[in-house]
Scaffold this active site. Structure first.
Site, PDB file in Angstrom:
ATOM      1  N   SER A  70       6.621  -9.651   7.529  1.00  0.00           N
ATOM      2  CA  SER A  70       5.430  -9.201   7.234  1.00  0.00           C
ATOM      3  C   SER A  70       4.494 -10.433   7.661  1.00  0.00           C
ATOM      4  O   SER A  70       4.350 -11.580   7.174  1.00  0.00           O
ATOM      5  CB  SER A  70       5.001  -8.741   5.857  1.00  0.00           C
ATOM      6  N   LEU A 126      -8.656   2.129   0.763  1.00  0.00           N
ATOM      7  CA  LEU A 126      -8.733   2.777   1.862  1.00  0.00           C
ATOM      8  C   LEU A 126      -7.191   2.987   2.287  1.00  0.00           C
ATOM      9  O   LEU A 126      -6.802   3.344   3.671  1.00  0.00           O
ATOM     10  CB  LEU A 126      -9.158   1.780   3.127  1.00  0.00           C
ATOM     11  N   ASP A 174      -3.471  10.981   1.234  1.00  0.00           N
ATOM     12  CA  ASP A 174      -3.497   9.759   1.920  1.00  0.00           C
ATOM     13  C   ASP A 174      -2.517   9.667   3.034  1.00  0.00           C
ATOM     14  O   ASP A 174      -2.837   9.157   4.596  1.00  0.00           O
ATOM     15  CB  ASP A 174      -3.293   8.270   0.968  1.00  0.00           C
ATOM     16  N   TYR A 224      -3.934   5.365 -13.267  1.00  0.00           N
ATOM     17  CA  TYR A 224      -3.732   6.622 -12.255  1.00  0.00           C
ATOM     18  C   TYR A 224      -2.982   7.897 -12.682  1.00  0.00           C
ATOM     19  O   TYR A 224      -3.096   9.073 -12.921  1.00  0.00           O
ATOM     20  CB  TYR A 224      -3.335   5.915 -10.711  1.00  0.00           C
TER      21      TYR A 224
HETATM   22  C1  GLA Z   1      -5.245   7.728  -4.328  1.00  0.00           C
HETATM   23  C2  GLA Z   1      -4.118   8.648  -4.325  1.00  0.00           C
HETATM   24  C3  GLA Z   1      -4.382   9.896  -3.612  1.00  0.00           C
HETATM   25  C4  GLA Z   1      -5.625  10.533  -4.404  1.00  0.00           C
HETATM   26  C5  GLA Z   1      -6.647   9.508  -4.562  1.00  0.00           C
HETATM   27  C6  GLA Z   1      -7.664   9.961  -5.379  1.00  0.00           C
HETATM   28  O1  GLA Z   1      -5.556   7.378  -3.181  1.00  0.00           O
HETATM   29  O2  GLA Z   1      -2.867   7.981  -3.387  1.00  0.00           O
HETATM   30  O3  GLA Z   1      -3.074  10.830  -3.589  1.00  0.00           O
HETATM   31  O4  GLA Z   1      -5.047  11.031  -5.699  1.00  0.00           O
HETATM   32  O5  GLA Z   1      -6.050   8.344  -4.951  1.00  0.00           O
HETATM   33  O6  GLA Z   1      -8.364  10.989  -4.752  1.00  0.00           O
END
Ligand code: GLA
Length: 387
Positions: A70, A126, A174, A224
């Site tokens: 990396s 991001l 994502d 989360y």
């Molecule tokens: C992170 C998670 C996604 C989504 C977003 C919130 O980026 O990886 O799957 O849940 O949060 O929208």
């Protein structure tokens, strides 16, 4: 560093570490216009890939070992391809996870050498991790599987890597965005049916700007996963598979039986589902004022009901509102990271200057500002010599 410069540096480092050259692959970070924390609730999301990527030079090495360097972390790691070979370095676990998830699905991964680097800001919301996963999933599909694994499966391989090797029970947004991204287009994905549609996004009078608070978030073991658990509890109570199938009326009927916290989380998700659809209609009508209004509503919901914002991001949102920015909201998983702002072209320079100055006065460091360029997702950048 531009992506072209980065490619040169990666190729140079590959030659120094391993000799010769491999094939170069890249995959992108993402933005999301609206539809946050809806993916794991079977709802809609509205992401697009951006011009910030993770890029890797990769070449099969004829052994059963993976050897990766990396460039950003300046660390070299070697690991085998069996479950017990999991590396301890968190960045390497993403790559190991991709290898394992391909193998678990009956695909092939053999030893390879790789050097990678990225210009997706870390912890900014991001999705640098999805970019890393998608870059390697795409590459290993090309190098060892004759590109037989379809693109949705590549996205799911990335998502399973997060679940099984990185401790984040994320949705599919994502990885989907990183794999499927297309220049100039946002995508509306229905996370229940996995149907998607490209939406050309080239407004003449507006643009998208990200303001990165540079407050870092950590999603593993985190709030989360707790948000997701709340949603699943409420869905179960309502007897539906996901909150996609719930209405506010139904939620209000069980209000007395669930915790106040679970109620707020579910309320946000149910309201957000409708906002994404309203934004699609508004975009089709070229009505950016409504798009912006919905973005502010999302911020409010994420801050007050879903509680994934923070003081710095609320401040950035307030500033945007004060300055007449059309729409602004926290973007991504939350707990730090950046806001996404939709603004008239004429406001751009004044907004960037003011936000930078005022944020620095208040928090002692400058935020980073990025103009969004919607770009392609996972791709082969340069094919290496054939063996
Ligand atoms: C992170 C998670 C996604 C989504 C977003 C919130 O980026 O990886 O799957 O849940 O949060 O929208």
């Amino acid at each position: 560093m531009t992506t072209d410069q980065m490619q040169k540096e990666i190729e140079k480092t590959f030659a120094e570490k391993f000799g010769g050259e491999g094939s170069v692959y890249a995959s992108a970070g993402r933005i999301n216009l609206i539809g946050e924390h809806t993916d794991y609730n079977g709802g809609f999301v509205f992401p697009g890939a951006i011009d910030k990527v993770i890029m890797a030079d990769i070449r099969p090495n004829g052994t059963d070992k993976v050897r990766v360097y990396s460039m950003d972390i300046k660390e070299y790691v070697e690991f085998g391809l069996n479950e017990e070979d999991a590396p301890k370095e968190s960045w390497a676990r993403y790559i190991f996870g991709i290898c394992r998830e391909i193998i678990k699905r009956g695909g092939t991964v053999k030893g390879f050498d790789a050097v990678f680097a990225g210009n997706v800001p870390l912890g900014a919301g991001l999705s640098s991790s999805a970019a890393l996963e998608s870059c390697f999933a795409f590459a290993l599909n090309d190098l060892f599987n004759g590109n037989k694994i379809d693109k949705f499966e590549l996205a799911k391989i990335g998502q399973s890597t997060e679940h099984n090797y990185c401790g984040v029970n994320c949705g599919i947004m994502d990885q989907f965005a990183s794999v499927f991204g297309k220049e100039g287009n946002l995508m509306r994905l229905d996370c229940r049916s996995l149907e998607y549609e490209y939406f050309p996004f080239k407004p003449e009078d507006y643009r998208l700007v990200l303001v990165d608070s540079r407050v870092k978030h950590e999603l593993a073991d985190s709030p989360y996963n707790k948000r997701r658990e709340s949603c699943e509890r409420v869905a179960k109570r309502l007897g539906v598979e996901t909150l996609r199938d719930a209405t506010m009326d139904e939620l209000n009927k069980v209000k007395g039986d669930i915790s106040a916290e679970d109620y707020m989380r579910a309320k946000y998700v149910i309201e957000e589902k409708d906002r994404v659809l309203a934004v699609c209609d508004a975009l089709n009508a070229g009505d950016y004022e409504t798009v912006g209004k919905k973005m502010y509503e999302t911020h409010e919901g994420l801050s007050k009901d879903y509680e994934v914002s923070c003081e710095e991001l609320d401040y950035l949102n307030d500033l945007a509102k004060e300055m007449g920015v059309t729409g602004s909201r926290i973007m991504g998983g939350g707990f730090g990271g950046c806001t996404i702002n939709l603004l008239p072209n004429g406001l751009h320079d004044r907004f960037v200057e003011t936000v930078t100055e005022k944020f620095k006065d208040k928090y002692g460091h400058e935020p980073k500002v990025y103009d969004v360029v919607i770009s392609d997702g996972a791709r082969l950048v340069k094919e290496g010599p054939k063996a």
